[in-house]
Design an enzyme around this catalytic site. Structure first.
Site, mmCIF file in Angstrom:
data_model
loop_
_atom_site.group_PDB
_atom_site.id
_atom_site.type_symbol
_atom_site.label_atom_id
_atom_site.label_comp_id
_atom_site.label_asym_id
_atom_site.label_seq_id
_atom_site.Cartn_x
_atom_site.Cartn_y
_atom_site.Cartn_z
ATOM 1 N N THR A 12 6.711 4.194 3.461
ATOM 2 C CA THR A 12 7.862 5.010 3.066
ATOM 3 C C THR A 12 7.769 5.289 1.565
ATOM 4 O O THR A 12 7.244 4.483 0.802
ATOM 5 C CB THR A 12 9.189 4.309 3.396
ATOM 6 O OG1 THR A 12 9.300 3.093 2.654
ATOM 7 C CG2 THR A 12 9.287 4.028 4.884
ATOM 8 N N GLY A 13 8.280 6.448 1.169
ATOM 9 C CA GLY A 13 8.126 6.843 -0.238
ATOM 10 C C GLY A 13 6.669 7.031 -0.587
ATOM 11 O O GLY A 13 6.203 6.585 -1.635
ATOM 12 N N GLY A 14 5.947 7.732 0.292
ATOM 13 C CA GLY A 14 4.497 7.822 0.145
ATOM 14 C C GLY A 14 3.980 9.065 -0.533
ATOM 15 O O GLY A 14 2.777 9.335 -0.472
ATOM 16 N N SER A 16 4.225 9.841 -3.882
ATOM 17 C CA SER A 16 3.827 9.689 -5.286
ATOM 18 C C SER A 16 3.777 8.207 -5.641
ATOM 19 O O SER A 16 4.213 7.341 -4.867
ATOM 20 C CB SER A 16 4.804 10.408 -6.226
ATOM 21 O OG SER A 16 6.080 9.773 -6.197
ATOM 22 N N GLY A 17 3.238 7.921 -6.820
ATOM 23 C CA GLY A 17 3.276 6.582 -7.369
ATOM 24 C C GLY A 17 2.638 5.523 -6.487
ATOM 25 O O GLY A 17 1.572 5.723 -5.899
ATOM 26 N N ILE A 18 3.309 4.373 -6.380
ATOM 27 C CA ILE A 18 2.779 3.239 -5.628
ATOM 28 C C ILE A 18 2.601 3.594 -4.155
ATOM 29 O O ILE A 18 1.595 3.219 -3.535
ATOM 30 C CB ILE A 18 3.712 2.027 -5.796
ATOM 31 C CG1 ILE A 18 3.602 1.482 -7.229
ATOM 32 C CG2 ILE A 18 3.382 0.931 -4.789
ATOM 33 C CD1 ILE A 18 4.666 0.452 -7.584
ATOM 34 N N GLY A 19 3.560 4.300 -3.576
ATOM 35 C CA GLY A 19 3.457 4.655 -2.171
ATOM 36 C C GLY A 19 2.253 5.535 -1.885
ATOM 37 O O GLY A 19 1.519 5.311 -0.910
ATOM 38 N N SER A 137 10.467 -6.453 -7.074
ATOM 39 C CA SER A 137 10.302 -6.067 -8.477
ATOM 40 C C SER A 137 10.460 -7.299 -9.355
ATOM 41 O O SER A 137 11.279 -8.178 -9.063
ATOM 42 C CB SER A 137 11.346 -5.022 -8.879
ATOM 43 O OG SER A 137 11.314 -4.780 -10.282
ATOM 44 N N TYR A 150 19.908 -2.423 -9.954
ATOM 45 C CA TYR A 150 18.549 -2.353 -9.408
ATOM 46 C C TYR A 150 17.973 -3.748 -9.210
ATOM 47 O O TYR A 150 17.410 -4.067 -8.151
ATOM 48 C CB TYR A 150 17.664 -1.536 -10.342
ATOM 49 C CG TYR A 150 16.214 -1.506 -9.927
ATOM 50 C CD1 TYR A 150 15.781 -0.632 -8.935
ATOM 51 C CD2 TYR A 150 15.277 -2.346 -10.529
ATOM 52 C CE1 TYR A 150 14.451 -0.601 -8.544
ATOM 53 C CE2 TYR A 150 13.949 -2.325 -10.146
ATOM 54 C CZ TYR A 150 13.539 -1.454 -9.157
ATOM 55 O OH TYR A 150 12.216 -1.432 -8.772
#
Length: 248
Positions: A12-14, A16-19, A137, A150
């Site tokens: 999920t959240g794939g 950009s970035g880490i995903g 995190s 957060y």
């Protein structure tokens, strides 16, 4: 690189970035990969750039109907799921004095609710021996100013990982948490729109034993390890990828 040939993974959240980096690493390790993101065009672009083994499904992890549609697409592939990387989430700098009910609820809905219901909806599809990786995190244990909501949401993720590891053990499903430190991603860059202030934040984050901010590919390599049989005797655990910022 551990072998994921024949496995099916969800990130999920794939887009950009880490995903995105993790989806690419999964695909390079041989997995069929499903990625999600909230914007149709970004999902399509990311899936196209990642190659034929990657399927993009647009949707918001805070919307149960979107998660149901995602699981229907995965179910139709006929292979079930071997890996879930519940990565989608984000945060903003908001001090205690500035906190609002709307911001607090939105942060927990995205980071905690999105993770809870992604994993819940995936349960019927998870194959025996599947691996779930949650995105934590280092903020959860650092007490960073203006990052309270957060950080608290990510502390909840770590706690849920321990609980789910015991709940799912009878199905031989492992649940572990990846703990990124400062990783150069759009999410990190977007935290501060002012360039000078952003650089000051980067300089502060680079004051770890390795004297730099990490790369998304370095974090993705650790996620692939947790997703693979190389970590077969690990569950309820965490791997910290932070350049040592929380360790020494």
């Amino acid at each position: 690189m551990p072998d994921l040939k024949g496995k099916t993974a969800l990130v999920t959240g794939g887009t950009s970035g880490i995903g995105y980096a993790t989806a690419r690493a999964f695909a390079e390790a041989g997995a069929t990969v499903f990625i999600t993101g909230r914007t149709q065009q970004r999902v399509e672009d990311a899936a196209a750039s990642l190659g034929a083994g990657v399927v993009g499904v647009a949707g918001d992890v805070t919307r149960l109907e979107d998660l149901d549609r995602l699981m229907d697409v995965i179910r139709a592939s006929g292979a079930g799921l071997d890996v879930v990387f519940a990565n989608a989430g984000s945060g903003e700098y908001v001090t205690l004095a500035e906190e609002t009910p709307e911001h607090l609820l939105d942060t927990f809905n995205r980071n905690v609710g999105g993770t809870v219901f992604t994993v819940q909806k995936s349960l019927p599809l998870l194959n025996p021996g599947a691996s779930i990786v949650l995105a934590g995190s280092t903020a959860a244990t650092r007490g960073l100013p203006a990052f309270g909501a957060y950080a608290a949401s990510k502390a909840a993720i770590r706690s849920l990982g321990r609980t789910w590891a015991t709940e799912l053990a009878d199905r031989k499903i492992r649940v572990n948490t990846i703990i990124p430190g400062p990783i150069l991603t759009p999410g990190l860059t977007d935290l501060e729109p002012d360039v000078a202030k952003r650089q000051a934040i980067f300089d502060s984050l680079a004051s770890n034993p390795m004297q730099r901010i990490g790369d998304a590919d370095e974090l993705a390599a650790a996620v692939v390890f947790l997703a693979s049989d190389a970590s077969s005797f690990m569950t309820g655990s965490e791997i910290v990828v932070d350049g040592g910022i929380n360790q020494v």
